[in-house]
Design an enzyme around this catalytic site. Structure first.
Site, PDB file in Angstrom:
ATOM      1  N   ARG A 242       0.818  -1.228   0.000  1.00  0.00           N
ATOM      2  CA  ARG A 242       0.000   0.000   0.000  1.00  0.00           C
ATOM      3  C   ARG A 242       0.850   1.275   0.000  1.00  0.00           C
ATOM      4  O   ARG A 242       0.442   2.271  -0.611  1.00  0.00           O
ATOM      5  CB  ARG A 242      -1.017  -0.038   1.155  1.00  0.00           C
ATOM      6  CG  ARG A 242      -2.174  -0.978   0.818  1.00  0.00           C
ATOM      7  CD  ARG A 242      -3.162  -1.176   1.951  1.00  0.00           C
ATOM      8  NE  ARG A 242      -4.212  -2.116   1.533  1.00  0.00           N
ATOM      9  CZ  ARG A 242      -4.956  -2.824   2.365  1.00  0.00           C
ATOM     10  NH1 ARG A 242      -4.806  -2.704   3.671  1.00  0.00           N
ATOM     11  NH2 ARG A 242      -5.876  -3.643   1.905  1.00  0.00           N
ATOM     12  N   ARG A 267      -4.269  30.379 -19.811  1.00  0.00           N
ATOM     13  CA  ARG A 267      -5.667  30.626 -20.154  1.00  0.00           C
ATOM     14  C   ARG A 267      -6.100  31.999 -19.626  1.00  0.00           C
ATOM     15  O   ARG A 267      -5.999  32.264 -18.423  1.00  0.00           O
ATOM     16  CB  ARG A 267      -6.521  29.515 -19.529  1.00  0.00           C
ATOM     17  CG  ARG A 267      -7.995  29.739 -19.574  1.00  0.00           C
ATOM     18  CD  ARG A 267      -8.536  29.494 -20.964  1.00  0.00           C
ATOM     19  NE  ARG A 267      -9.987  29.501 -20.955  1.00  0.00           N
ATOM     20  CZ  ARG A 267     -10.708  29.621 -22.067  1.00  0.00           C
ATOM     21  NH1 ARG A 267     -10.107  29.732 -23.251  1.00  0.00           N
ATOM     22  NH2 ARG A 267     -12.015  29.607 -22.003  1.00  0.00           N
ATOM     23  N   GLN A 335     -11.507  20.893 -13.432  1.00  0.00           N
ATOM     24  CA  GLN A 335     -12.231  22.142 -13.164  1.00  0.00           C
ATOM     25  C   GLN A 335     -11.424  23.368 -13.627  1.00  0.00           C
ATOM     26  O   GLN A 335     -11.979  24.302 -14.196  1.00  0.00           O
ATOM     27  CB  GLN A 335     -12.517  22.236 -11.650  1.00  0.00           C
ATOM     28  CG  GLN A 335     -13.562  23.269 -11.278  1.00  0.00           C
ATOM     29  CD  GLN A 335     -14.951  22.891 -11.762  1.00  0.00           C
ATOM     30  OE1 GLN A 335     -15.237  21.726 -12.044  1.00  0.00           O
ATOM     31  NE2 GLN A 335     -15.813  23.884 -11.904  1.00  0.00           N
ATOM     32  N   GLY A 338     -11.795  23.899 -17.080  1.00  0.00           N
ATOM     33  CA  GLY A 338     -13.166  24.230 -17.496  1.00  0.00           C
ATOM     34  C   GLY A 338     -13.663  23.198 -18.492  1.00  0.00           C
ATOM     35  O   GLY A 338     -13.316  22.017 -18.405  1.00  0.00           O
ATOM     36  N   GLU A 362      -6.277  -2.593  -4.276  1.00  0.00           N
ATOM     37  CA  GLU A 362      -5.494  -2.826  -3.032  1.00  0.00           C
ATOM     38  C   GLU A 362      -6.218  -2.296  -1.797  1.00  0.00           C
ATOM     39  O   GLU A 362      -5.606  -1.788  -0.859  1.00  0.00           O
ATOM     40  CB  GLU A 362      -4.076  -2.281  -3.163  1.00  0.00           C
ATOM     41  CG  GLU A 362      -3.322  -3.061  -4.232  1.00  0.00           C
ATOM     42  CD  GLU A 362      -1.821  -3.115  -4.037  1.00  0.00           C
ATOM     43  OE1 GLU A 362      -1.366  -3.060  -2.886  1.00  0.00           O
ATOM     44  OE2 GLU A 362      -1.122  -3.239  -5.049  1.00  0.00           O
TER      45      GLU A 362
END
Ligand code: COS
Length: 388
Positions: A242, A267, A335, A338, A362
């Site tokens: 893990r 942007r 996000q 966009g 796992e």
């Protein structure tokens, strides 16, 4: 003293893994994802460079690397492509129970196969009716003279379609619940049947298969450790793997954040790069701090293993937090992009899909919380080794 500074050797290792990720994985990652292309070429190159089988001890031909060094490699390769890295790293999961509990003869033969040639092994625990609830598995192994006869089916098996041998968990005492499970090495040529390759949401370059055993006979010596101790071998394996999965999740999150940061500077909306808007800045700030925290948990869980300490609790902290962070960061990266984030032409859509599996394989994020709750409410002594 607690010191998070990497040694020169660790930095060099990280750079080597990063270089491989950048030059060999990134250029094909989105293409291989599209068609679910099997990355045989990359497996062979990674094997050649020693980026696979890192935890196999040197006496069996492996690198004998520490878990901490493994975590450094896993983050970088997952930054390159976590789907391909799942295929590269799967030998670590399949071999962990062998390194941990198998006989010297089995180690020599089966670990040796992986270090002598770029072959693969798979870890077969999950079944259609036994996912989180490992103890409810139905696959059986019946001892007949000097053989075990295996019957049953396993699903979601990483590299299942390509493995040379399989670590298989099966019931040797059907009435004994988790105390009736044993672990075995099953060579593919003993008669393992690959039933189906899954068509997946993410990590599409990795192979995920359903496999079955119909009266598959293996020598009794292929039992790993003692009979009916397989459940604990599986749990001890997951304690060991893990931390690496947590590092992989950090790699995905870091990749997603880097794309988001770069895009936010290019942007322009409302007359300025969107990075100038506080709404974007706060998302980036959360990404950066949570990635750092996830990495530190992954490192701590790996260092505990290197120190020979039981790491069940911290391993689940790391896997839970890093997986949830990867999903959150990848979601926020979409996000930041966009509408473009939703389009396949842009890179974060793949990372969003890839991140999801980190909360599933796992041990789901809910299973990690269950382990954390148990270890917190009813702590076992921390110095208690993960006894088999
Ligand atoms: N190391 C060593 N022993 C462990 C252990 C660990 N980390 N965790 C549990 N055990 C032991 C317990 O001490 C107990 O021992 P006794 O038989 O002596 O009592 C035994 O194992 C059973 O433990 P527990 O009662 O906690 O078992 P559960 O059936 O409740 O299952 C969970 C525990 C849910 C944590 C386990 O089934 C699990 O991890 N499930 C997720 C499986 C998974 O990750 N699947 C993904 C497939 S691999 S890609």
């Amino acid at each position: 003293m607690v010191d998070f500074t990497l040694t020169d050797e660790q930095q060099a290792l990280r750079e080597m893994a990063h270089d491989f990720a950048e030059k060999e994985m990134r250029p094909v990652a989105w293409e291989y994802d599209k068609d679910g292309t099997w990355p045989q070429d990359i497996i062979e190159k990674a094997w050649e460079l020693g980026l696979m089988n890192t935890h196999i001890p040197e006496e069996y031909g492996g690198a004998g690397a520490s878990y901490f060094d493994g975590a450094l490699i896993e983050e970088e390769l997952s930054w390159g492509c976590s789907g391909i890295q799942t295929s590269l790293g799967c030998n670590g999961l399949a071999t962990a129970p062998v390194v941990y509990a198998a006989s010297e003869e089995l180690k020599k033969e089966y670990l040796g196969r992986l270090t002598e040639a770029p072959l693969l092994a798979s870890f077969c625990l999950t079944e259609p009716e036994a996912g989180s609830d490992v103890a409810s598995m139905r696959t059986t192994a019946v001892k007949q003279g000097d053989k075990y006869v295996i019957n049953g089916s396993k699903c979601f098996i990483t590299n299942g379609g390509y493995a040379n041998w399989y670590t298989v968990y099966a019931k040797t005492d059907k009435e004994a619940g988790h105390r009736g499970i044993s672990a075995f090495i099953v060579p593919r040529d003993a008669g393992v049947v690959v039933d189906k390759k899954e068509d997946k949401l993410g990590q599409r370059a990795s192979n995920t298969a359903t496999i079955s055993f119909s009266d598959v006979e293996i020598p009794a010596e292929n039992l790993i450790g003692e009979e009916n101790k397989g459940f604990k071998i599986a749990m001890a394996t997951l304690d060991r793997t893990r931390p690496g999965v947590a590092s992989m999740a950090v790699g995905i999150a870091r990749a997603a954040m880097e794309f988001a940061v770069n895009y936010s500077k290019e942007r322009v909306q409302f007359g300025v790069p969107i990075a100038m808007h506080q709404g974007i800045q706060f998302m980036i700030a959360d990404m950066a701090s949570e990635i750092e925290a996830a990495r530190l948990l992954a490192w701590k869980s790996a260092v505990m293993l290197d120190n020979g300490e039981r790491n069940t609790l911290v391993s689940s902290f790391a896997k839970r937090f890093a997986a949830d962070t990867a999903m959150k960061v990848a979601t926020d990266a979409v996000q930041v992009y966009g509408g473009y984030g939703f389009i396949k032409e842009y890179p974060v859509e793949k990372l969003f899909r890839d991140a999801k599996i980190m909360q599933l394989y796992e041990g789901t994020s809910q299973i990690q919380r269950l382990v954390i709750a148990r270890e917190t409410l009813l702590p076992r002594r921390v110095e208690e080794p993960a006894a088999v």
